[in-house]
Design an enzyme around this catalytic site. Sequence first.
Site, PDB file in Angstrom:
ATOM      1  N   SER A   1       0.836  -1.191   0.000  1.00 17.90           N
ATOM      2  CA  SER A   1       0.000   0.000   0.000  1.00 17.90           C
ATOM      3  C   SER A   1       0.884   1.258   0.000  1.00 17.90           C
ATOM      4  CB  SER A   1      -0.930  -0.053   1.215  1.00 17.90           C
ATOM      5  OG  SER A   1      -1.989   0.837   1.065  1.00 17.90           O
ATOM      6  N   ARG A  48     -11.938   6.338   9.693  1.00 16.88           N
ATOM      7  CA  ARG A  48     -11.420   4.969   9.744  1.00 16.88           C
ATOM      8  C   ARG A  48     -12.464   3.963   9.241  1.00 16.88           C
ATOM      9  NH1 ARG A  48      -7.080   1.743   9.370  1.00 16.88           N
ATOM     10  NH2 ARG A  48      -7.148  -0.019  10.803  1.00 16.88           N
ATOM     11  N   ASP A  84      -8.460  -6.814  -4.606  1.00 18.60           N
ATOM     12  CA  ASP A  84      -8.076  -5.466  -4.163  1.00 18.60           C
ATOM     13  C   ASP A  84      -8.602  -4.449  -5.174  1.00 18.60           C
ATOM     14  OD1 ASP A  84      -6.862  -3.108  -3.417  1.00 18.60           O
ATOM     15  OD2 ASP A  84      -4.850  -3.947  -3.246  1.00 18.60           O
ATOM     16  N   HIS A  95      -7.907  -5.364  -0.287  1.00 13.88           N
ATOM     17  CA  HIS A  95      -6.619  -4.702  -0.166  1.00 13.88           C
ATOM     18  C   HIS A  95      -5.861  -5.188   1.063  1.00 13.88           C
ATOM     19  CE1 HIS A  95      -3.574  -1.678  -0.500  1.00 13.88           C
ATOM     20  NE2 HIS A  95      -3.915  -1.093   0.625  1.00 13.88           N
ATOM     21  N   ASP A  96      -6.594  -5.488   2.128  1.00 13.05           N
ATOM     22  CA  ASP A  96      -5.964  -5.968   3.370  1.00 13.05           C
ATOM     23  C   ASP A  96      -5.220  -7.288   3.217  1.00 13.05           C
ATOM     24  OD1 ASP A  96      -6.234  -4.024   5.231  1.00 13.05           O
ATOM     25  OD2 ASP A  96      -7.958  -4.891   6.275  1.00 13.05           O
TER      26      ASP A  96
END
Lengths: 198, 377
Positions: free
Chosen positions: B148, B218, B314, B347-348
Amino acid sequence: MKEEFNIISNLIEENTRVLDVGCGNGDLMKFLQENKTKDIRGLEISKEKVQNCLSKGLTVIEGNAESDLKQFPKSSFDYVILSQTLQAFLNPELVINELLKVGKKVIVTIPNFGYWRVRLQLLFKGTMPVTENLPHEWYNTPNLHMCTIKDFYNFCSSKNIKIFKSIALKKSRISEINKSNLNYKNLDSHLGIFLIES
Amino acid sequence: MNKNINTKKIIISNSLKLDCGKEINNFPIAFETYGELNSEKSNAILVFHALTGDQYVSGKNPITNKDGWWSYVVGENKPIDTNKFFVICANVIGGCMGSYGPSTINESTGKQIGTDFPIITINDMVNAQYELIKYLKIEKLFAVVGGSMGGMQVLQFVANFPDKAKLAIPIACTSSHSAQNIAFNELGRQAIMADSKWENGFYSNYKLNPDKGLAVARMAAHITYLSEKGLQEKFGRKLQDRDSLRYGFEADFQIESYLRYQGSVFVDRFDANSYLYITRAMDYFDLSKQYKGNLSDAFKETKTKFFVISFTSDWLYPTSENREIVIALNSIGADVGFVEIESDKGHDSFLLDVPSFLKTLGDYINSTYKVINERRI
């Protein structure tokens, strides 16, 4: 397999820059790395196979030769290898043209559909040939454009592609292909190996 | 968050000219190391952290008491094996874990710098971390690795210091922040700035904290780190501690409760101003623009070997954007490998237990380390 690797390796000069298109699990890349040159890259469409190659420390890119060869500059490799993969492309002609752009020289190997064992199956059994080299059934084969040694030989002449060397392989017997023995080699070989240049 | 943490820290006395034009000097860089540097200093790996990461890559994070953010990747007998490698990770400038950032106390006023802190960029972050590498007297890193925003730093590092790393592994990143990503970051920033406790960034002067805004930022961002399929499989329409809907605005659904929880734990460990500054740095990142629109030029001086990794699900930093990096490298004949890893975790994925990712990454690093060492002998 080993014979094919040896023949390919003998066609390549030492310490040159090589791209293996459709490199699979990287066996040929490893072989060439040990015997010829450290500077070798691979392009492979299967994620699993790409991961296997990368795990061995080989520099491989996941991608499709039909769309991803464009990203390499002209003549950026001394040799580009296409081992027993040409028949699996949607557009083999386009791929050959791309290979000839990216590589100064191109090595193409072809499972020969003109081999007598293949011809006999269709002639006598009346079914699509299944051999050691062509193990798939008609309904699950990845091979879309099967050709013979003679087909490829004629293709090169009609497209003005120079053939530097053409080698026929039967089991482990190696011989040269030329214009006069073309019909015989086309009948009696399971694999054709061509070193070509545009 | 400017807590009294016993973090390793150095003060960089050299002045650093930032992209915004300002100069900084005598600023702190907080960092952590794992493993031992070998006598040839050939086994050092610099890991760059992502937006909300920190220097605590592995082991226990002393602030959160949870595992380090990349515990699946870095540690003893992990893909980046600290029995073998010397791993360095620094908190980025702009961060809130001890490096120079908006929560740093201005010695002359005794107050936090707040939004008087200069705008920083990925380039500035990387240049600051290079000072740490010089301080550690490491002539050449074995590898620079990050996912990232960490991946963006990997790219910038090689562009800035083409002969300082043998191997570069940018993961799930981009060479140029997309409109969609800028949009999500802007949403987060607006949530923070809309919180009345933000006080134009000087909340600490009033002993306030824009917790609500930061939590919303967040929560929104967290959605972008997951995938639609992953969310559906994990939460679906499952209800939270109840058998039926309550016809109100409590967290009826598990996904709501999960996001609220993610928001609430985040505000305990992260500074709102740092969130503004770091997301801004990401938005400003456009490596090809730095090289007049030609990304390849960023790498044309380098012999560094690259390995680019993306993930199927992602959508924040999709494969297509990672592939652009590969294409730029190929077009100059650089040594680059690439794979897109199959994963539903969005994405994580790069932070999580994705076995094919961990195996490929570990095997690649180890076999490349072996090859490079053998060549040297």
